[in-house]
Design a protein around this motif. Structure first.
Motif, PDB file in Angstrom:
ATOM      1  N   LEU A  76       0.864  -1.268  -0.056  1.00 43.06           N
ATOM      2  CA  LEU A  76      -0.012  -0.105  -0.128  1.00 43.06           C
ATOM      3  C   LEU A  76       0.951   1.385   0.044  1.00 43.06           C
ATOM      4  N   ALA A  77       0.652   2.007  -1.022  1.00 43.64           N
ATOM      5  CA  ALA A  77       1.376   3.188  -1.259  1.00 43.64           C
ATOM      6  C   ALA A  77       0.577   4.501  -0.568  1.00 43.64           C
ATOM      7  N   VAL A  78       0.903   5.292   0.190  1.00 41.90           N
ATOM      8  CA  VAL A  78      -0.251   6.182   0.975  1.00 41.90           C
ATOM      9  C   VAL A  78       0.534   7.805   0.828  1.00 41.90           C
ATOM     10  N   SER A  79      -0.484   8.577   0.341  1.00 40.77           N
ATOM     11  CA  SER A  79      -0.204   9.906   0.327  1.00 40.77           C
ATOM     12  C   SER A  79      -1.475  10.543   1.192  1.00 40.77           C
ATOM     13  N   ALA A  80      -0.975  10.971   2.220  1.00 41.70           N
ATOM     14  CA  ALA A  80      -2.189  11.522   3.135  1.00 41.70           C
ATOM     15  C   ALA A  80      -1.814  12.965   3.553  1.00 41.70           C
ATOM     16  N   TYR A  81      -2.863  13.974   3.162  1.00 40.76           N
ATOM     17  CA  TYR A  81      -2.761  15.389   3.485  1.00 40.76           C
ATOM     18  C   TYR A  81      -3.992  15.901   4.184  1.00 40.76           C
ATOM     19  N   THR A  82      -3.832  16.961   4.808  1.00 42.03           N
ATOM     20  CA  THR A  82      -4.687  17.938   5.149  1.00 42.03           C
ATOM     21  C   THR A  82      -5.229  18.664   3.824  1.00 42.03           C
ATOM     22  N   ASP A  83      -6.573  19.381   4.113  1.00 42.89           N
ATOM     23  CA  ASP A  83      -7.234  19.906   3.110  1.00 42.89           C
ATOM     24  C   ASP A  83      -6.019  21.077   2.533  1.00 42.89           C
ATOM     25  N   GLU A  84      -5.327  21.873   3.539  1.00 40.97           N
ATOM     26  CA  GLU A  84      -4.715  22.987   3.297  1.00 40.97           C
ATOM     27  C   GLU A  84      -3.565  22.364   2.443  1.00 40.97           C
ATOM     28  N   GLU A  85      -2.715  21.275   2.873  1.00 42.02           N
ATOM     29  CA  GLU A  85      -1.460  20.975   2.194  1.00 42.02           C
ATOM     30  C   GLU A  85      -1.869  20.185   0.648  1.00 42.02           C
ATOM     31  N   TYR A  86      -3.202  19.670   0.704  1.00 38.18           N
ATOM     32  CA  TYR A  86      -3.555  19.008  -0.255  1.00 38.18           C
ATOM     33  C   TYR A  86      -3.824  20.439  -1.621  1.00 38.18           C
ATOM     34  N   GLN A  87      -4.500  21.320  -1.102  1.00 35.39           N
ATOM     35  CA  GLN A  87      -4.745  22.541  -1.968  1.00 35.39           C
ATOM     36  C   GLN A  87      -3.223  23.154  -2.687  1.00 35.39           C
ATOM     37  N   SER A  88      -2.440  23.067  -1.422  1.00 32.56           N
ATOM     38  CA  SER A  88      -1.066  23.869  -1.697  1.00 32.56           C
ATOM     39  C   SER A  88      -0.131  23.216  -2.586  1.00 32.56           C
ATOM     40  N   ARG A  89      -0.245  22.178  -2.791  1.00 31.39           N
ATOM     41  CA  ARG A  89       0.850  21.232  -3.592  1.00 31.39           C
ATOM     42  C   ARG A  89       0.761  21.286  -5.028  1.00 31.39           C
TER      43      ARG A  89
END
Length: 92
Positions: free
Chosen positions: A79-92
């Motif tokens: 399992l490969a996981v990329s886990a973000y908060t909303d703010e982190e996801y929007q700024s990537r």
């Protein structure tokens, strides 16, 4: 037997209430791999959840693995996981 991606999706939604979630089945790319012989699948998860706020990357991954614990090692081999908060996801 590999896990159904919709089952992975449902378990993660119930446990972590994500605002965004994708589950990709990469099992075909690993055909012939020793781990695939057991029938367990290879998956890639991108998940965005407010529950990750203030948590380290390791803790976030543990949260995902804990939500899917019942599927390891028989239905999920990798399992490969990329886990973000909303703010982190929007700024990537």
């Amino acid at each position: 037997m590999a896990a159904d991606p919709t089952h992975i999706d449902a378990l993660l939604r119930a446990a972590l209430e994500p605002t965004y979630l994708t589950v990709r089945d990469d099992s075909a790319a690993h055909a012939g791999h020793a781990g695939a012989a057991s029938g367990g699948g290879h998956y890639d998860v991108t998940i965005v959840s407010d529950q990750f706020a203030g948590k380290s990357r390791v803790t976030r991954h543990r949260m995902v693995y804990d939500a899917l614990r019942s599927l390891f090692p028989v239905q999920i081999h990798a399992l490969a996981v990329s886990a973000y908060t909303d703010e982190e996801y929007q700024s990537r």
